[in-house]
Design an enzyme around this catalytic site. Structure first.
Site, PDB file in Angstrom:
ATOM      1  N   ASP A  85      31.664  55.006  15.866  1.00 23.41           N
ATOM      2  CA  ASP A  85      30.789  55.891  16.413  1.00 23.41           C
ATOM      3  C   ASP A  85      29.793  55.024  17.538  1.00 23.41           C
ATOM      4  O   ASP A  85      29.465  53.878  17.608  1.00 23.41           O
ATOM      5  CB  ASP A  85      29.492  56.540  15.441  1.00 23.41           C
ATOM      6  CG  ASP A  85      30.243  57.659  14.598  1.00 23.41           C
ATOM      7  OD1 ASP A  85      31.442  57.660  14.689  1.00 23.41           O
ATOM      8  OD2 ASP A  85      29.487  58.180  13.936  1.00 23.41           O
ATOM      9  N   HIS A 136      30.221  62.979  19.996  1.00 25.10           N
ATOM     10  CA  HIS A 136      29.255  62.853  19.120  1.00 25.10           C
ATOM     11  C   HIS A 136      27.855  63.141  19.973  1.00 25.10           C
ATOM     12  O   HIS A 136      26.861  62.468  19.645  1.00 25.10           O
ATOM     13  CB  HIS A 136      29.421  61.201  19.160  1.00 25.10           C
ATOM     14  CG  HIS A 136      28.772  60.682  17.646  1.00 25.10           C
ATOM     15  ND1 HIS A 136      28.501  61.307  16.748  1.00 25.10           N
ATOM     16  CD2 HIS A 136      27.851  59.543  17.603  1.00 25.10           C
ATOM     17  CE1 HIS A 136      27.899  60.742  15.859  1.00 25.10           C
ATOM     18  NE2 HIS A 136      27.511  59.650  16.554  1.00 25.10           N
ATOM     19  N   HIS A 140      23.051  61.260  21.282  1.00 21.94           N
ATOM     20  CA  HIS A 140      22.720  61.005  19.776  1.00 21.94           C
ATOM     21  C   HIS A 140      21.703  61.689  19.327  1.00 21.94           C
ATOM     22  O   HIS A 140      20.752  60.904  18.742  1.00 21.94           O
ATOM     23  CB  HIS A 140      22.875  59.289  19.578  1.00 21.94           C
ATOM     24  CG  HIS A 140      23.287  58.905  18.237  1.00 21.94           C
ATOM     25  ND1 HIS A 140      22.129  58.858  17.168  1.00 21.94           N
ATOM     26  CD2 HIS A 140      24.423  58.869  17.417  1.00 21.94           C
ATOM     27  CE1 HIS A 140      22.816  58.362  16.116  1.00 21.94           C
ATOM     28  NE2 HIS A 140      24.024  58.426  16.296  1.00 21.94           N
ATOM     29  N   HIS A 232      30.758  51.346  13.261  1.00 19.22           N
ATOM     30  CA  HIS A 232      30.024  51.671  14.706  1.00 19.22           C
ATOM     31  C   HIS A 232      30.556  50.488  15.748  1.00 19.22           C
ATOM     32  O   HIS A 232      30.539  49.461  15.221  1.00 19.22           O
ATOM     33  CB  HIS A 232      28.552  51.680  14.387  1.00 19.22           C
ATOM     34  CG  HIS A 232      27.998  52.671  13.602  1.00 19.22           C
ATOM     35  ND1 HIS A 232      27.903  52.820  12.396  1.00 19.22           N
ATOM     36  CD2 HIS A 232      27.238  53.820  14.212  1.00 19.22           C
ATOM     37  CE1 HIS A 232      27.520  54.002  12.058  1.00 19.22           C
ATOM     38  NE2 HIS A 232      26.997  54.778  13.029  1.00 19.22           N
TER      39      HIS A 232
END
Length: 262
Positions: A85, A136, A140, A232
């Site tokens: 991510d 995504h 964020h 991540h």
């Protein structure tokens, strides 16, 4: 005939008193007090400007107490899926791409729109090396799912456009809500845009930067056949995640196999 001196003196004094010395100026009074200054001209009162009122921000919907139905948390086979991510990051994304290429496996990269716009060459490399793409959100946004439906749609579209500016016609199969703060509204919006909601089943909380050995222990103890592992490759110092993946990728491949999401 010359005027008498007394008469000439009287005439000169009269002219001086009458102000004939210099036009527009009052001759100074010798030995007298200074002339009083004129009263200042009052400044005009400014006209009040109309105030600009900022429209109130739309109220966020409450976060549901349970996750909505339909979230993808399983690969559909025995293999484990790796997901990364918050990228792309010019420092960390190339490192994990190198590890995945060396292991001959692929992963899913959940891209933040503003980072995709900033580093299009990394988006292109992700696609070129056979990895899957996941939206995504633009920046964020942890509360995206709680916003008005029109705002959710605009955010997802903007992110997709940034990804496709780097890779025209890129296939963006998945959407992942930052922080897993899902709502039914954004699941529905993503579906209308052709994306499926991607959650996870293994979270080592590497975003909090624990040591690599802690990340390894958490993943290996929680992984099962079909697990979706969350890690991540951006959003901070990911050196410990990179170190952990040097052990995890070959170990998960040996134990379960590493699958593509379907």
């Amino acid at each position: 005939m010359r005027p008498p001196p007394v008469l000439a003196l009287a005439v000169g004094l009269a002219l001086l008193l009458a102000g004939c010395g210099e036009p527009g100026k009052t001759p100074p009074q010798a030995g007298g007090p200074p002339a009083a200054s004129a009263a200042p001209t009052p400044k005009p009162t400014p006209k009040p400007r109309p105030s600009r009122t900022t429209p109130p921000k739309p109220q966020l919907r409450p976060l549901p107490k349970t996750l909505p139905a339909g979230l993808r948390r399983h690969t559909g086979d025995r293999g484990v899926a790796l997901t990364f991510d918050d990228g792309p990051s010019p420092r960390w994304t190339p490192q994990i791409l190198d590890q995945l290429r060396a292991a001959h496996v692929t992963a899913t990269f959940c891209l933040v729109g503003m980072e995709a716009r900033r580093y299009p060459q990394l988006v292109a490399r992700i696609v070129r090396e056979g990895h899957q793409l996941c939206n995504h959100s633009w920046r964020h946004d942890m509360n995206l799912g709680r916003r008005p439906v029109a705002d959710i749609r605009a955010d997802l579209l903007r992110t997709n456009q940034a990804i496709r500016a780097a890779v025209p016609n890129a296939k963006i199969t998945w959407f992942r809500q930052p922080g897993g703060r899902w709502t039914a509204e954004e699941v529905a919006v993503a579906a209308k845009l052709g994306m499926r909601p991607l959650h996870w089943s293994v979270d080592p909380q590497d975003w909090n930067r624990p040591p690599a050995k802690t990340i390894i222990k958490r993943v290996e103890s929680a992984a099962r056949p079909g697990s979706v592992v969350l890690m991540h490759d951006a959003g901070g110092d990911r050196s410990q995640t990179m170190a952990a993946c040097r052990t995890l990728i070959p170990d998960l491949r040996r134990r379960y196999g590493i699958s593509r999401l379907r």
